[in-house]
Design a protein around this motif. Structure first.
Motif, PDB file in Angstrom:
ATOM      1  N   GLU A  65       0.822  -1.203   0.000  1.00 41.81           N
ATOM      2  CA  GLU A  65       0.000   0.000   0.000  1.00 41.81           C
ATOM      3  C   GLU A  65       0.859   1.259   0.000  1.00 41.81           C
ATOM      4  OE1 GLU A  65      -3.398   1.474  -0.859  1.00 41.81           O
ATOM      5  OE2 GLU A  65      -3.094  -0.656  -0.576  1.00 41.81           O
ATOM      6  N   GLY A  66       0.598   2.135  -0.968  1.00 40.99           N
ATOM      7  CA  GLY A  66       1.304   3.401  -1.073  1.00 40.99           C
ATOM      8  C   GLY A  66       2.721   3.278  -1.625  1.00 40.99           C
ATOM      9  N   LYS A  67       3.108   2.081  -2.034  1.00 40.04           N
ATOM     10  CA  LYS A  67       4.453   1.879  -2.564  1.00 40.04           C
ATOM     11  C   LYS A  67       4.398   1.771  -4.084  1.00 40.04           C
ATOM     12  CE  LYS A  67       6.438  -0.777   1.308  1.00 40.04           C
ATOM     13  NZ  LYS A  67       5.351  -0.953   2.236  1.00 40.04           N
ATOM     14  N   ASP A  68       5.422   2.314  -4.749  1.00 40.14           N
ATOM     15  CA  ASP A  68       5.525   2.087  -6.184  1.00 40.14           C
ATOM     16  C   ASP A  68       6.299   0.784  -6.390  1.00 40.14           C
ATOM     17  OD1 ASP A  68       8.267   2.652  -5.882  1.00 40.14           O
ATOM     18  OD2 ASP A  68       8.093   4.668  -6.693  1.00 40.14           O
ATOM     19  N   LEU A  69       6.536   0.431  -7.632  1.00 38.27           N
ATOM     20  CA  LEU A  69       7.194  -0.837  -7.956  1.00 38.27           C
ATOM     21  C   LEU A  69       8.546  -0.975  -7.258  1.00 38.27           C
ATOM     22  CD1 LEU A  69       7.253  -3.444  -9.643  1.00 38.27           C
ATOM     23  CD2 LEU A  69       8.269  -2.112 -11.482  1.00 38.27           C
ATOM     24  N   GLU A  70       9.369   0.058  -7.332  1.00 39.61           N
ATOM     25  CA  GLU A  70      10.708  -0.007  -6.735  1.00 39.61           C
ATOM     26  C   GLU A  70      10.644  -0.151  -5.219  1.00 39.61           C
ATOM     27  OE1 GLU A  70      13.645   2.707  -8.030  1.00 39.61           O
ATOM     28  OE2 GLU A  70      13.469   2.045 -10.116  1.00 39.61           O
ATOM     29  N   GLU A  71       9.706   0.545  -4.598  1.00 41.34           N
ATOM     30  CA  GLU A  71       9.569   0.459  -3.137  1.00 41.34           C
ATOM     31  C   GLU A  71       9.076  -0.925  -2.718  1.00 41.34           C
ATOM     32  OE1 GLU A  71       8.510   5.126  -2.088  1.00 41.34           O
ATOM     33  OE2 GLU A  71       6.945   3.823  -2.903  1.00 41.34           O
ATOM     34  N   SER A  72       8.147  -1.495  -3.489  1.00 35.94           N
ATOM     35  CA  SER A  72       7.664  -2.849  -3.193  1.00 35.94           C
ATOM     36  C   SER A  72       8.798  -3.862  -3.342  1.00 35.94           C
ATOM     37  CB  SER A  72       6.508  -3.236  -4.129  1.00 35.94           C
ATOM     38  OG  SER A  72       5.365  -2.476  -3.841  1.00 35.94           O
ATOM     39  N   LEU A  73       9.564  -3.723  -4.410  1.00 32.63           N
ATOM     40  CA  LEU A  73      10.700  -4.611  -4.643  1.00 32.63           C
ATOM     41  C   LEU A  73      11.713  -4.494  -3.500  1.00 32.63           C
ATOM     42  CD1 LEU A  73      12.300  -6.560  -6.476  1.00 32.63           C
ATOM     43  CD2 LEU A  73      13.323  -4.545  -7.525  1.00 32.63           C
ATOM     44  N   ALA A  74      12.027  -3.276  -3.092  1.00 37.44           N
ATOM     45  CA  ALA A  74      12.975  -3.054  -1.993  1.00 37.44           C
ATOM     46  C   ALA A  74      12.469  -3.700  -0.703  1.00 37.44           C
ATOM     47  CB  ALA A  74      13.201  -1.556  -1.783  1.00 37.44           C
ATOM     48  N   ALA A  75      11.168  -3.611  -0.453  1.00 34.36           N
ATOM     49  CA  ALA A  75      10.590  -4.209   0.764  1.00 34.36           C
ATOM     50  C   ALA A  75      10.715  -5.731   0.730  1.00 34.36           C
ATOM     51  CB  ALA A  75       9.123  -3.801   0.901  1.00 34.36           C
ATOM     52  N   VAL A  76      10.457  -6.331  -0.432  1.00 30.45           N
ATOM     53  CA  VAL A  76      10.581  -7.789  -0.578  1.00 30.45           C
ATOM     54  C   VAL A  76      12.040  -8.208  -0.378  1.00 30.45           C
ATOM     55  CG1 VAL A  76      10.347  -9.755  -2.153  1.00 30.45           C
ATOM     56  CG2 VAL A  76       8.572  -8.016  -2.102  1.00 30.45           C
ATOM     57  N   LEU A  77      12.951  -7.512  -1.042  1.00 31.17           N
ATOM     58  CA  LEU A  77      14.374  -7.841  -0.926  1.00 31.17           C
ATOM     59  C   LEU A  77      14.883  -7.712   0.505  1.00 31.17           C
ATOM     60  CD1 LEU A  77      15.899  -6.248  -4.134  1.00 31.17           C
ATOM     61  CD2 LEU A  77      16.079  -8.654  -3.452  1.00 31.17           C
ATOM     62  N   GLU A  78      14.469  -6.653   1.191  1.00 32.47           N
ATOM     63  CA  GLU A  78      14.914  -6.440   2.563  1.00 32.47           C
ATOM     64  C   GLU A  78      14.474  -7.595   3.458  1.00 32.47           C
ATOM     65  OE1 GLU A  78      14.316  -3.319   6.263  1.00 32.47           O
ATOM     66  OE2 GLU A  78      13.760  -2.673   4.242  1.00 32.47           O
ATOM     67  N   ILE A  79      13.227  -8.006   3.314  1.00 29.88           N
ATOM     68  CA  ILE A  79      12.704  -9.101   4.142  1.00 29.88           C
ATOM     69  C   ILE A  79      13.408 -10.417   3.809  1.00 29.88           C
ATOM     70  CG2 ILE A  79      10.668 -10.519   4.553  1.00 29.88           C
ATOM     71  CD1 ILE A  79       9.029  -7.902   4.350  1.00 29.88           C
ATOM     72  N   ILE A  80      13.613 -10.679   2.534  1.00 34.73           N
ATOM     73  CA  ILE A  80      14.283 -11.926   2.122  1.00 34.73           C
ATOM     74  C   ILE A  80      15.729 -11.929   2.612  1.00 34.73           C
ATOM     75  CG2 ILE A  80      15.161 -13.209   0.124  1.00 34.73           C
ATOM     76  CD1 ILE A  80      12.573 -12.405  -1.327  1.00 34.73           C
ATOM     77  N   ASN A  81      16.412 -10.822   2.441  1.00 35.78           N
ATOM     78  CA  ASN A  81      17.830 -10.745   2.809  1.00 35.78           C
ATOM     79  C   ASN A  81      18.069 -10.784   4.308  1.00 35.78           C
ATOM     80  OD1 ASN A  81      18.726 -10.731   0.164  1.00 35.78           O
ATOM     81  ND2 ASN A  81      18.646  -8.514   0.003  1.00 35.78           N
ATOM     82  N   THR A  82      17.085 -10.324   5.109  1.00 35.98           N
ATOM     83  CA  THR A  82      17.258 -10.379   6.560  1.00 35.98           C
ATOM     84  C   THR A  82      16.798 -11.727   7.102  1.00 35.98           C
ATOM     85  OG1 THR A  82      15.107  -9.348   6.927  1.00 35.98           O
ATOM     86  CG2 THR A  82      17.023  -7.881   6.904  1.00 35.98           C
ATOM     87  N   GLY A  83      16.233 -12.554   6.227  1.00 36.70           N
ATOM     88  CA  GLY A  83      15.806 -13.895   6.632  1.00 36.70           C
ATOM     89  C   GLY A  83      14.600 -13.895   7.539  1.00 36.70           C
ATOM     90  N   ALA A  84      13.803 -12.831   7.449  1.00 35.21           N
ATOM     91  CA  ALA A  84      12.614 -12.726   8.307  1.00 35.21           C
ATOM     92  C   ALA A  84      11.595 -13.789   7.982  1.00 35.21           C
ATOM     93  CB  ALA A  84      11.975 -11.345   8.150  1.00 35.21           C
TER      94      ALA A  84
END
Length: 167
Positions: free
Chosen positions: A148-167
């Motif tokens: 919500e409220g994120k553009d494509l790049e922001e959504s991608l960054a959120a997915v990558l951050e979660i995957i990379n932190t192993g959450a």
């Protein structure tokens, strides 16, 4: 296994984010709707029209339950969450990420649902479909990314951050 499966409503960005996510991770990208169309030699909307929703679910379950890949971002159709066998399989071969989007944002993004090959029951609205599916997306998700409220790049960054932190 080290795959990432993106689930969510049609129009939530599974294919769009999936392709870019695969590049960012150095993974392959697999759109299982395209696998279904190739195996069945017709578009999703044609399969649903000719075979009916129940038969389509059987095909969708079979295809998604037989995905055999590693280091791949998998983007199944939005209705895969009706396929328990497929969802158990996808969870067993990697992380399942739910791309969450509001009904309001979704209705702005989507055009003709039936033309997209969306599995709708007779008389079912987008709101009905959304309310039916959201609890299933949440049930199967290992990770939820609120778009919500994120553009494509922001959504991608959120997915990558979660995957990379192993959450």
């Amino acid at each position: 296994m080290n795959n990432v499966t993106l689930i969510g409503m049609p129009g939530s960005g599974k294919s769009t984010i999936g392709v870019i996510l695969a590049k960012a991770l150095g993974y392959q990208f697999l759109d299982t709707d395209l696998v279904i169309q190739k195996q069945e030699k017709r578009k999703l909307s044609q399969i649903i029209a000719q075979e009916g929703p129940e038969r389509f679910k059987e095909i969708e379950n079979r295809v998604n339950a037989s995905v055999d890949v590693t280091e791949t971002v998998i983007a199944p159709g939005g209705s895969v969450i009706y396929c328990e066998e497929a969802m158990k399989h996808l969870r067993s071969i990697g992380k399942v990420v739910y791309l969450k989007i509001s009904l309001e944002s979704l209705s702005k993004r989507l055009g003709n649902l039936r033309g997209r090959g969306v599995l709708l029951k007779e008389g079912q609205t987008l709101k009905d479909l959304y309310e039916e599916r959201v609890p299933l997306y949440e049930k199967y998700a290992d990770i939820v990314v609120d778009e919500e409220g994120k553009d494509l790049e922001e959504s991608l960054a959120a997915v990558l951050e979660i995957i990379n932190t192993g959450a």
